[in-house]
Design an enzyme around this catalytic site. Structure first.
Site, short mmCIF file in Angstrom:
data_model
loop_
_atom_site.label_atom_id
_atom_site.label_comp_id
_atom_site.label_asym_id
_atom_site.label_seq_id
_atom_site.Cartn_x
_atom_site.Cartn_y
_atom_site.Cartn_z
CE1 TYR A 122 -3.22 -2.81 0.12
CE2 TYR A 122 -3.78 -2.20 2.36
CZ TYR A 122 -3.99 -2.99 1.24
OH TYR A 122 -4.96 -3.95 1.27
CE LYS A 169 2.03 -17.96 -2.27
NZ LYS A 169 1.39 -19.28 -2.08
CG ASP A 202 -1.19 -20.15 -0.08
OD1 ASP A 202 -0.39 -20.02 0.87
OD2 ASP A 202 -0.88 -20.71 -1.15
CG ASP A 226 -6.82 -4.60 4.03
OD1 ASP A 226 -7.82 -4.63 4.77
OD2 ASP A 226 -6.75 -3.85 3.03
CG ASP A 230 -12.07 -7.14 5.81
OD1 ASP A 230 -11.68 -6.57 6.85
OD2 ASP A 230 -12.60 -6.55 4.86
#
Length: 331
Positions: A122, A169, A202, A226, A230
Site C-alpha cells: 500500500y 508468502k 494461502d 488487511d 476481514d
C-alpha cells in the site's frame, strides 16, 4: 485530582457519529478522566470546506493522547490513511472474537491480527509505464518488520496468548518475505515463553475457516493483514463486531472497521458494538485495565442476552444498546 486525558473525537461519515456517540456515553460512564474534543472530517467536510481532513482536525489529533474515530466514506484514503501516517501509527491491531448470542460461522474464534501499517504494497507506490501495463512496488524493511514482530509478541504476553504465527508468502516473494521472516525470527528469540510458528498466507486462509482455534496472534505484512482480518471478521458475524487500534510513535487511533452504512445513517439503528469495543481498547491503552475489562464484560453480557440492535435480532437502537452496556458496567 486525576489527570485529564485529552481525546480527539472524529465522528466522520454515515453512522460514524452515531456509533461514536454510543462509545462516548460508555466511556463517560466508566468515570475515567477524559476530556473529549470533537473535530470534523470526511465526505461532508470535504463538500462543505473543500478539504476532507482539515488542518484543525489534524492538529487536534496530533496534540491528543488518543483519537476515537467513527467511519470514513468515499474520501477514506484522504482521512484515515493520512491520520495513520501523520500519527505514525505503524501497528494495526484487529481482534476477532466470537461472542455468545451472535450468530457466526466459528464460535471458537478468538484471535488478534497484528498488521504492519507503514509499508508493504500500500505504500510502495504504483506506476503505469505504458498503456495497458501497470506496476506496484512492495517495500519490506527489517526495521518495520522487527518492530511489528516485537509488537505482536508483547501483545501476546500482555493478553495471555501463548502463540504467535508469522504469515508470509516466501515461496514466491523470496526476497521481501525473507526480510520479514528473518526479523520475526529475531524477535521470537527474545520471547521464548511464547510459541512461534510460520505459515503461508494461502494455507492460513484455509486453516482459519476450518480450524480458527489454531491461531491466537497473527503477525503479518500490510496487504495480507488487511485480507485476513476481514476473513476473520466473517467467522464471528461480520465487520460490525470488529474494533481496531492503530498504535505507534504518536497518539493512538481507535476505529471500528465497518463502513458508513449510509442506508441507515441518522436512524439510530446502527450497531455500536465495534465502537464500544474500541472504547475498551482505548481504556486499556491508557492504563485503565479494570474499566476496559468491565466494558468488554458488559458488551458480552448484552450480546448473550439479546440486548442488541436489529441487525443481530435485538430490539434496541444504537443508544439503547449503549445504555444497556452502561447498566451492566457494575455487574
Amino acid at each position: 485530582m486525576s489527570k485529564q486525558h485529552e481525546i480527539a473525537v472524529i465522528g466522520g461519515d454515515g453512522v460514524g457519529p452515531e456509533v461514536t456517540e454510543a462509545a462516548l456515553a460508555v466511556l463517560e460512564a466508566t468515570g475515567a478522566p477524559f476530556n473529549f474534543t470533537h473535530y470534523q472530517a470526511g465526505d461532508g467536510t470535504l463538500e462543505a470546506t473543500g478539504v476532507a481532513l482539515p488542518q484543525e482536525t489534524l492538529d487536534g489529533a496530533m496534540k491528543s493522547e488518543a483519537v476515537l474515530f467513527g467511519a470514513a466514506g468515499a474520501c477514506a484514503a484522504q482521512v484515515i490513511l493520512r491520520l495513520r501516517a501523520e500519527l505514525k501509527a505503524w501497528a494495526n491491531l484487529r481482534p476477532s472474537k466470537a461472542y455468545q448470542g451472535v450468530p457466526c460461522l466459528r464460535p471458537e474464534t478468538d484471535m488478534m491480527i497484528v498488521r504492519e501499517n507503514s509499508e508493504g504494497m500500500y505504500f510502495g507506490g504504483e506506476d503505469e509505464p505504458e498503456p495497458g501495463k501497470a506496476t506496484a512496488t512492495r517495500i519490506i524493511t527489517d526495521h518495520a518488520s522487527y518492530r511489528i514482530a516485537r509488537c505482536a509478541f508483547e501483545f501476546a504476553i500482555q493478553a495471555g496468548y501463548g502463540k504467535v504465527t508469522a504469515v508470509h508468502k516466501v515461496n514466491v516473494l523470496k526476497k521481501t518475505d525473507t526480510v520479514f521472516l528473518e526479523a520475526c525470527r529475531r524477535a521470537a528469540k527474545e520471547f521464548p515463553q511464547v510459541a512461534y510458528e510460520e505459515a503461508l498466507v494461502d494455507s492460513v486462509a484455509m486453516r482459519m475457516v476450518l480450524k480458527p482455534e489454531d491461531f491466537q496472534v497473527i503477525v503479518t505484512t500490510n496487504l495480507f493483514g488487511d485480507i485476513l482480518s476481514d476473513l476473520a471478521a466473517g467467522l464471528i458475524g461480520g465487520l460490525g463486531m470488529c474494533p481496531s487500534a492503530n498504535l505507534g510513535d504518536g497518539p493512538a487511533l481507535f476505529e471500528p472497521v465497518h463502513g458508513t452504512a449510509p442506508d441507515i445513517a441518522g436512524q439510530g439503528k446502527a450497531n455500536p458494538t465495534a465502537a464500544i469495543l474500541c472504547a475498551a481498547m482505548l481504556l486499556r491503552h491508557l492504563g485503565y485495565t479494570d474499566k476496559a475489562d468491565a466494558v468488554e464484560a458488559a458488551v458480552a453480557a448484552c450480546l448473550a442476552q439479546g440486548q442488541t440492535t436489529g441487525d443481530l435480532g435485538g430490539p434496541l437502537g444504537t443508544m439503547g444498546m449503549a445504555q444497556a452496556v452502561i447498566e451492566r458496567l457494575g455487574e
